[in-house]
Design a protein around this motif. Structure first.
Motif, short mmCIF file in Angstrom:
data_model
loop_
_atom_site.label_atom_id
_atom_site.label_comp_id
_atom_site.label_asym_id
_atom_site.label_seq_id
_atom_site.Cartn_x
_atom_site.Cartn_y
_atom_site.Cartn_z
N UNK A 118 5.70 -4.77 30.26
CA UNK A 118 6.97 -4.20 29.82
C UNK A 118 6.95 -3.92 28.32
N UNK A 119 7.50 -2.76 27.94
CA UNK A 119 7.78 -2.46 26.54
C UNK A 119 6.58 -2.07 25.71
N UNK A 120 6.73 -2.28 24.40
CA UNK A 120 5.70 -1.92 23.44
C UNK A 120 6.18 -0.85 22.48
N UNK A 121 5.32 -0.50 21.54
CA UNK A 121 5.66 0.51 20.53
C UNK A 121 4.40 1.24 20.12
N UNK A 122 4.57 2.52 19.77
CA UNK A 122 3.48 3.29 19.19
C UNK A 122 3.93 3.80 17.83
N UNK A 123 3.19 3.45 16.79
CA UNK A 123 3.55 3.81 15.43
C UNK A 123 2.80 5.06 14.98
N UNK A 124 3.53 5.94 14.32
CA UNK A 124 2.92 7.07 13.65
C UNK A 124 3.20 6.93 12.17
N UNK A 125 2.18 7.11 11.36
CA UNK A 125 2.35 6.98 9.92
C UNK A 125 2.76 8.32 9.33
#
Length: 527
Positions: free
Chosen positions: A319-326
């Motif tokens: 479940x869930x999570x995040x993807x970061x873009x700089x």
């Protein structure tokens, strides 16, 4: 005059410089700590452990639900209908609190009890905990980290603890040869062994990620480092580690960072998968090899800080999570997820888990009456068809498209659901079904085929909000997420960096504050 020791190791010029630099930094840190009114973190931990060792009796008290937290451990009691929570952290933009409390949640009574037992471990987050059925049940905890309230000091643990549930007593295991100090690692219980993989260590001046494997033998209370053949996964933390039905170890995803140039780090979100497989004909249990595996099915989009748990021996939920873009060297833009995905551990195949929502009996009767008034036949088959009509009349989802949602408190980007025929067929049903908000690093536990989820962390721009909501999902029915505790985010205060300083001071330190904010974010991902 005595002779010089010819065997004495000479120190190179670079080593002397490093030692001098370390000494100067330590001296500087002591002055900064004195200005902040903080004690040395190792002294603080030693004092806490000493106080815990003096505890003589067990205290159990019914309390309100645990405070907001992330990077804690949550596991099912090995025998009773209870969940056990330990540790975690909370950050409000100004102060960080790290917890060392332990709670049990009685599922049948919907009741929380705080347990204070003799000789407990000091507070920590980013650790790992597993429950075993030995004797009357045991909890095993390894590693983690502790930080001072100002986050000017960090301490990583390399200690191993066991809580004997039947005796209600803690014991610190003194066994040499274990993993180095770390947090964000993962630990699995397989065949009377605890297997530890990965993690990271950060002392605010330098950091290191690990891909080593260590085994603790529960029968002999000894550590052994395992040297594996094959190409290993890159060093990482915050990954997913699960035992398979064949007693292999699966490693998926994770996070790491590396220096691109001075004071600039580049984060990497991993979405590869490996199996740690015993060598054939090995009788020692110490010969393993790494095998890179191909994933099939509705593979989830790249992300880190998701939580996963075994639902059945051959099935796991994530479940869930995040993807970061700089956006640039100092700013991160995160896409958060609240999809529930399943991994078949036999086929290494991903599936989207569809929570259908409860059928509305009143609406069904109303649709049936409309059909009867129109002269149509009404029977069980047609009633089922009426539900299918809703699916067919709904618009098809747009693949790989993120959505920005606003609910009066948050403005966040929610990631797309993995695409696939099954996903597209049922997506319209899911649109009208409640799903907990996106988050990273929630606590997951399974008891009696029911999935429980507590807390985690979400973001709104530069602000981080730690949760204390609590949900359950019947994994047999998959009909609805049931809310046990609803979170009122409006009651949580976030202290912006500008709130405690003047505009002039803020303009001078804005770069430092942004770097600290990104450092906080990375720390949560790594755990």
């Amino acid at each position: 005059m005595g002779k010089k020791d010819k065997n004495k190791k000479k120190i190179s010029g670079s080593e002397k410089t490093a030692l001098k630099t370390e000494k100067k930094l330590n001296s500087k840190q002591k002055k900064e700590l004195a200005a902040l009114g903080e004690d040395d973190i190792e002294s603080v931990i030693a004092q806490i452990e000493k106080e815990e060792a003096r505890r003589q009796r067990v205290v159990e008290k019914t309390v309100e639900p645990p405070s907001r937290r992330v990077n804690f451990s949550l596991t099912a009691h090995p025998f009773k209908d209870e969940l056990i929570m330990f540790g975690g952290e909370f950050h409000d933009g100004r102060t960080t609190l790290v917890y060392g409390d332990m709670f049990t949640y009685n599922i049948n009574k919907n009741e929380w009890i705080v347990v204070k037992a003799p000789g407990g471990p000091p507070p920590r987050c980013g650790h790992q905990m597993v429950a075993t059925q030995t004797s009357k049940g045991e909890l095993w905890i390894f590693g983690g980290e502790f930080s001072s309230p100002s986050e000017s000091q960090f301490y990583h643990y390399k200690d191993l603890w066991v809580y004997r549930i039947g005796d209600k007593k803690w014991e610190k295991i003194q066994a040499p040869g274990g993993p180095s100090a770390r947090s964000g690692h993962r630990m699995a219980h397989v065949k009377r062994q605890l297997i530890v993989f990965g993690g990271f260590h950060d002392n605010l001046r330098d950091y290191k990620y690990f891909n080593d494997v260590h085994v603790f033998h529960l029968e002999t209370y000894t550590w052994q480092k395992i040297e594996l053949s094959g190409n290993p996964p890159f060093p990482r933390s915050g990954c997913i580690v699960l035992p398979t039905p064949e007693n292999k170890i699966l490693v998926y995803g994770g996070y790491s960072k590396e220096k691109e140039k001075k004071d600039v780090d580049k984060g990497h979100v991993h979405n590869d998968m490996f199996l740690m497989t015993p060598e054939k004909n090995d009788q020692t249990g110490l010969k393993w090899k790494w095998v890179s595996v191909k994933q099939t099915g509705a593979k989830p989009s790249p992300r880190c800080s998701a939580s996963a748990i075994l639902v059945q021996p051959n099935l796991a939920y994530m479940f869930g999570g995040v993807f970061d873009e700089e956006d640039n060297e100092e700013e991160l833009h995160g896409t958060f997820y609240n999809d529930l995905v399943a991994l078949d551990l036999d086929k290494l195949q991903w599936h989207t888990v569809m929570v259908t929502g409860k059928k509305d009996a009143t609406a069904r009767r109303r649709r049936r009456k409309v059909k009867e008034d129109a002269g149509e036949e009404s029977n069980g088959e047609n009633e089922e068809d009426s539900d299918d009509d809703i699916e067919k009349s709904s618009p098809e989802p747009i693949p790989n498209q993120s959505t920005v949602i606003e609910d009066g408190i948050f403005t966040m980007t929610v990631g797309p659901t993995p695409t696939g025929s099954a996903t597209q067929k049922k997506d319209s049903v899911q649109e009208n079904t409640f799903v907990p908000c996106p988050r990273i690093n929630p606590g997951l536990a399974i008891k009696q085929n029911v999935l429980y989820m507590y807390g985690g962390m979400v973001e709104d721009g530069d602000r981080q909000y730690t949760l204390n909501d609590f949900y359950s999902l019947d994994c047999r029915k998959l009909d609805e997420w049931r809310t046990i505790i609803k979170d009122d985010l409006s009651s949580q205060t976030w202290f912006d960096s500008s709130s405690s300083s003047s505009e002039d001071e803020n303009s001078d330190t804005s770069d430092e504050d942004e770097n600290n904010s990104n450092s906080d974010r990375m720390d949560v991902h790594e755990n």
